[in-house]
Write an enzyme that holds these catalytic residues in place. Structure first.
Site, PDB file in Angstrom:
ATOM      1  NE  ARG A 164       0.205   1.507   3.332  1.00 39.92           N
ATOM      2  CZ  ARG A 164       1.112   2.426   3.523  1.00 39.92           C
ATOM      3  NH1 ARG A 164       2.397   2.090   3.591  1.00 39.92           N
ATOM      4  NH2 ARG A 164       0.797   3.698   3.651  1.00 39.92           N
ATOM      5  N   GLY A 165       0.229   2.392  -0.164  1.00 38.26           N
ATOM      6  CA  GLY A 165       0.990   3.617  -0.374  1.00 38.26           C
ATOM      7  C   GLY A 165       1.062   3.861  -1.871  1.00 38.26           C
ATOM      8  CB  ALA A 166       0.275   6.854  -3.898  1.00 40.53           C
ATOM      9  NE  ARG A 178      -6.323   0.824  -1.739  1.00 40.63           N
ATOM     10  CZ  ARG A 178      -5.639   1.356  -0.724  1.00 40.63           C
ATOM     11  NH1 ARG A 178      -4.353   1.095  -0.577  1.00 40.63           N
ATOM     12  NH2 ARG A 178      -6.236   2.159   0.145  1.00 40.63           N
ATOM     13  CD  GLN A 192      -3.209   2.559   6.766  1.00 42.10           C
ATOM     14  OE1 GLN A 192      -3.806   2.947   7.762  1.00 42.10           O
ATOM     15  NE2 GLN A 192      -3.850   2.319   5.623  1.00 42.10           N
ATOM     16  CG  ASP A 225      -3.091   8.031  -1.504  1.00 39.54           C
ATOM     17  OD1 ASP A 225      -3.012   8.552  -0.375  1.00 39.54           O
ATOM     18  OD2 ASP A 225      -2.725   6.871  -1.739  1.00 39.54           O
ATOM     19  CG  ASN A 266      -2.289  11.508   2.523  1.00 41.47           C
ATOM     20  OD1 ASN A 266      -1.735  10.628   1.872  1.00 41.47           O
ATOM     21  ND2 ASN A 266      -1.966  11.753   3.777  1.00 41.47           N
ATOM     22  CE  LYS A 267      -5.239   5.546   4.352  1.00 41.16           C
ATOM     23  NZ  LYS A 267      -6.243   4.683   3.668  1.00 41.16           N
TER      24      LYS A 267
HETATM   25  O1  MRU Z   1      -4.588   3.120   2.184  1.00 42.62           O
HETATM   26  P1  MRU Z   1      -3.119   3.343   2.056  1.00 42.62           P
HETATM   27  O2  MRU Z   1      -2.330   2.803   3.204  1.00 42.62           O
HETATM   28  O3  MRU Z   1      -2.586   2.891   0.718  1.00 42.62           O
HETATM   29  O4  MRU Z   1      -2.966   4.926   2.105  1.00 42.62           O
HETATM   30  C1  MRU Z   1      -1.685   5.467   1.958  1.00 42.62           C
HETATM   31  C2  MRU Z   1      -1.639   6.923   2.117  1.00 42.62           C
HETATM   32  O5  MRU Z   1      -2.637   7.594   2.228  1.00 42.62           O
HETATM   33  C3  MRU Z   1      -0.283   7.559   2.037  1.00 42.62           C
HETATM   34  O6  MRU Z   1      -0.211   8.680   2.858  1.00 42.62           O
HETATM   35  C4  MRU Z   1      -0.030   7.990   0.596  1.00 42.62           C
HETATM   36  O7  MRU Z   1      -0.218   6.926  -0.284  1.00 42.62           O
HETATM   37  C5  MRU Z   1       1.307   8.548   0.420  1.00 42.62           C
HETATM   38  S1  MRU Z   1       2.526   7.295   0.226  1.00 42.62           S
HETATM   39  C6  MRU Z   1       4.030   7.975  -0.087  1.00 42.62           C
END
Ligand code: MRU
Length: 351
Positions: free
Chosen positions: A46-48, A89, A197, A238, A248-249
């Site tokens: 996970r993470g963009a 996603r 996270q 994201d 973002n999250k």
């Molecule tokens: O649902 P996730 O864990 O994929 O969400 C991730 C985030 O929101 C991060 O802050 C974002 O992807 C930045 S990663 C460098």
């Protein structure tokens, strides 16, 4: 001390299963496109940026499994894998960016290309996406490190670290670089409900790196700011729209509103691959909605009555007006964002 969560070796894709952290550090192999899709959907990866990198290698996994005998079949395999992985996603634009890049390369190869040469070119592209991300993370860190002053208190939300990228992170890369430059500062990590996270991943990463880190409940952020403990907020992204509105999250928007109320600058750290200039503003960013069970019993303990209605958006959009700057691999962009973000995008777009 950063770590690389995605490895491609001997035509095999392996990832750290992030759902098991921080108690277990387990590598899992993803032997089919379906397992890659599941790993993205279930947040094992996970993470963009990490999602994009994993999907690019997922396209290779599809080719390894299918063993196409000619160029048309190889191109069809890439398109099919890309179409499928794109449904995993919806919010992080890096996923679509990486898949389009793989498809672009596949579609541009000459008719004389053998299946072997086709695979090698696609493999080269996926490895380049990973290598560029590593370089990008370091650049973001270098451009942002000066924002972290000696003695500062820094708040971050979710995980925008090594685990969310090819290896150096975005928001956390800024902290790693400031740390490497010898500055001492304190980080407050929001635990980041519902999937934690911040607690499971950011606290784990920063502790391993020897950075002074304190975990707080999301709903403690206002009080911690009011107590004067926070001088700076850095988060990842994201998807960033053309006007700087940033997805973002979930919870980031709330942090940004609190930051403004307390006069604390909030910076977004994001690679150019997270910019989406096709979207004029954040209202058009698709927000993933996830299952209610993540809220009512995410870690095996039932915490709500059976049958309760749940709304679980996984992301929110922070308006550009609440963002002091966007730290990219090309430098720190400050308001107004229109124009400058577009310019950076045009200058760096590889495909
Ligand atoms: O649902 P996730 O864990 O994929 O969400 C991730 C985030 O929101 C991060 O802050 C974002 O992807 C930045 S990663 C460098």
């Amino acid at each position: 001390m950063t770590c690389q969560p995605i490895i491609w070796a001997d035509r095999t894709l392996k990832i750290i299963d992030q759902t098991l952290l921080p108690t277990e550090l387990v590598w899992v192999e993803l032997p089919s496109v379906t397992t890659v899709w599941d790993a993205i959907k279930q947040l094992q990866v996970r993470g963009a940026p990490a999602i994009g990198i994993c999907a690019a290698f997922g396209v290779l996994v599809g080719l390894v499994a299918r063993k196409p005998e000619n160029l048309a079949a190889a191109q069809e395999s890439v398109s099919e894998s890309a179409r499928y992985l794109a449904t995993s996603r919806p919010t992080a634009v890096n996923l679509f960016w990486a898949l389009e890049r793989m498809e672009g390369v596949a579609g541009a190869l000459p008719a004389t290309t053998t299946p072997q040469a086709f695979f090698e070119r696609l493999e080269q592209e996926a490895l380049t996406i990973l290598a560029e991300d590593l370089e990008t993370g370091l650049s973001i860190g270098r451009f942002g490190a000066h924002l972290v002053h000696e003695g500062a208190g820094v708040l971050t939300h979710c995980n925008a670290g090594s685990l969310a990228t090819g290896g150096h992170g975005t928001a956390l890369s800024v902290l790693y670089q400031a740390h490497a430059q010898g500055r001492r500062f304190r980080v407050y990590a929001d635990e980041t409900r519902p999937l934690l996270q911040g607690a499971r991943l950011t606290a784990w990463e920063l502790q391993r790196a020897g950075i002074d880190t304190t975990l707080i409940c999301d709903n403690a952020a206002a009080q911690v700011m009011r107590e004067g403990k926070i001088d700076l907020i850095i988060v990842g992204a994201d998807r960033v729209a053309a006007n700087g509105d940033t997805a973002n999250k979930i919870g980031t928007y709330g942090v940004a509103v609190l930051a403004e109320a307390h006069g604390i600058p909030l910076y977004v750290a994001a690679p150019v691959s997270t910019l989406d200039p096709a979207l004029a503003d954040g209202d058009q960013i698709p927000i993933e909605e996830r299952g209610g069970e993540e809220v009512t019993g995410g870690f095996g303990k039932v915490t709500a009555p059976a049958g309760i209605k749940v709304y679980n958006p996984a992301f929110d959009v922070t308006p550009a007006s609440l963002i002091a700057g966007i730290i990219t691999e090309c430098g720190v962009v400050t308001p107004p964002y229109e124009g400058s973000l577009l310019q950076i995008f045009r200058n760096t777009r590889k495909t």
